[in-house]
Design a protein around this motif. Structure first.
Motif, short mmCIF file in Angstrom:
data_model
loop_
_atom_site.label_atom_id
_atom_site.label_comp_id
_atom_site.label_asym_id
_atom_site.label_seq_id
_atom_site.Cartn_x
_atom_site.Cartn_y
_atom_site.Cartn_z
N UNK A 6 -75.77 -63.32 28.59
CA UNK A 6 -76.65 -62.37 27.92
C UNK A 6 -78.09 -62.72 28.23
N UNK A 7 -78.96 -61.71 28.18
CA UNK A 7 -80.40 -61.93 28.32
C UNK A 7 -81.01 -62.04 26.92
N UNK A 56 -64.92 -53.39 20.37
CA UNK A 56 -65.43 -54.40 21.30
C UNK A 56 -65.47 -53.79 22.69
N UNK A 57 -66.67 -53.69 23.25
CA UNK A 57 -66.87 -53.03 24.55
C UNK A 57 -67.25 -54.08 25.60
N UNK A 113 -69.23 -48.61 29.12
CA UNK A 113 -68.27 -49.66 29.40
C UNK A 113 -66.87 -49.27 29.00
N UNK A 114 -66.00 -50.27 28.88
CA UNK A 114 -64.59 -50.05 28.59
C UNK A 114 -64.22 -50.81 27.32
N UNK A 136 -77.79 -55.85 26.62
CA UNK A 136 -78.06 -56.66 27.81
C UNK A 136 -77.21 -57.93 27.73
N UNK A 137 -75.90 -57.70 27.66
CA UNK A 137 -74.91 -58.75 27.52
C UNK A 137 -73.59 -58.23 28.08
N UNK A 138 -72.67 -59.13 28.32
CA UNK A 138 -71.39 -58.73 28.91
C UNK A 138 -70.47 -58.02 27.93
N UNK A 139 -70.63 -58.29 26.63
CA UNK A 139 -69.81 -57.64 25.60
C UNK A 139 -70.67 -57.36 24.37
#
Length: 336
Positions: A3-4, A31-32, A69-70, A99-102
């Motif tokens: 994450x940023x 949860x995306x 996202x998914x 600005x993060x993966x999840x």
């Protein structure tokens, strides 16, 4: 996850890429896994500390207001989404962090992604399209034949708002730099004013609505474009006491906002027009209506540049330069 993170407020401050604990979704959360995230001037303003008194954020924090996202998992009370769904959305205030993966997002803030869009296209739409909807449909109730001026028509918000206003049957004027005039006309603007060579208030008059993302001189001059009874909606401020009350700010802060907006409200009253400040809110059901317009090609995304996730700071710097035509997006996952 990666994450940023914003460690401290500061104009132009860089974000730090770091490991961060995965989110834990609650009963109503989705949860995306984020594939792409849009960048917005709002991210820059929060980073710079401009909204410290009125928004519930304190560093360290993860910025980001747009995602596509998914779905990876859903809470026990979620009924509208299931794992594997492609979604897009604008998380509500207090729960940003795209600005993060999840990210865990309340299901009411999401919509199914329109078919045929790339993730990077969808990621640039939620905040600006919801802002356009809430300004033109919810606040102004824009009707066929009415006239609207949308400032900065080549930007992320303007490029969507022009299209929505045209879909609603309005006559649309916009302000752009001369190099972007053709783009504005292709989006549906009937009247294009080059702000570098013309003063818009001298060539436009009798408008029902102005939507302005700038403050200061541009905001004040916009009052002159309106017919008596017209409405000026500001996206940049100054905020009003009504906004403070809606945000749950205390009485003292509401009075501060009342004073900050007093000048523009008095000018509006003197001209027989109204002034309102709009700070958009997350709304997945409105976004679903917008998704149907996108699927029907009434609105198309306009993306300027896509940055790799690792170059998020460069993407924000490009956004801050004011050169973007449409949205700036960061891609976290490869592919469409």
């Amino acid at each position: 996850m990666k994450a940023f993170i914003l460690d401290a407020y500061g104009r132009g401050a860089g974000l730090r890429l770091a490991d961060h604990p995965d989110p834990h979704p609650g009963p109503r959360d989705v949860l995306v896994r984020i594939h792409a995230a849009g960048l917005n001037p709002l991210d820059s303003k929060i980073r710079d500390g401009a909204f410290k008194p009125i928004l519930p954020y304190r560093p360290p924090l993860i910025l980001g207001h747009d995602l596509a996202g998914v779905v990876e998992a859903v809470g026990a009370d979620v009924s509208r989404f299931r794992p594997g769904d492609a979604v897009f959305g604008r998380p509500r205030d207090g729960r940003i962090g795209t600005l993060a993966e999840r990210l865990a997002v309340d299901e009411d803030d999401l919509a199914l992604m329109p078919s045929g869009l790339a993730m990077t296209e969808a990621a640039g739409l939620p905040l600006v399209s919801l802002t356009a909807w809430q300004a033109l449909v919810e606040r102004a109730d824009l009707q066929p034949g009415q006239k609207v001026l949308i400032h900065a028509g080549s930007g992320g918000f303007g490029s969507v708002a022009i299209q929505l206003a045209r879909h609603l049957g309005a006559t649309v004027a916009t302000t752009v730099g001369g190099a972007h005039a053709d783009m504005a006309r292709r989006l549906g603007a009937d009247r294009v004013v080059d702000y570098r060579t013309q003063r818009f208030e001298t060539v436009l008059s009798g408008y029902d609505l102005v939507v302005c993302g700038q403050d200061g001189d541009t905001l004040s001059r916009s009052l002159k474009v309106l017919r008596p009874g017209g409405l000026l909606i500001s996206l940049a401020g100054p905020p009003t006491a009504a906004f403070g009350k809606a945000q749950g700010l205390n009485w003292a802060m509401q009075q501060v906002l009342r004073l900050l907006s007093l000048g523009i409200r008095l000018k509006a009253r003197a001209r027989g027009v109204r002034y309102e400040f709009l700070f958009m809110r997350a709304d997945g059901r409105q976004l679903a209506k917008i998704a149907s317009l996108i699927a029907g090609h009434a609105i198309r995304p306009v993306t300027d540049r896509i940055f790799p996730f690792e170059e998020t700071n460069e993407g924000l710097a490009y956004l801050d330069s004011g050169r973007a035509k449409g949205k700036v997006v960061v891609a976290l996952q490869p592919g469409p």
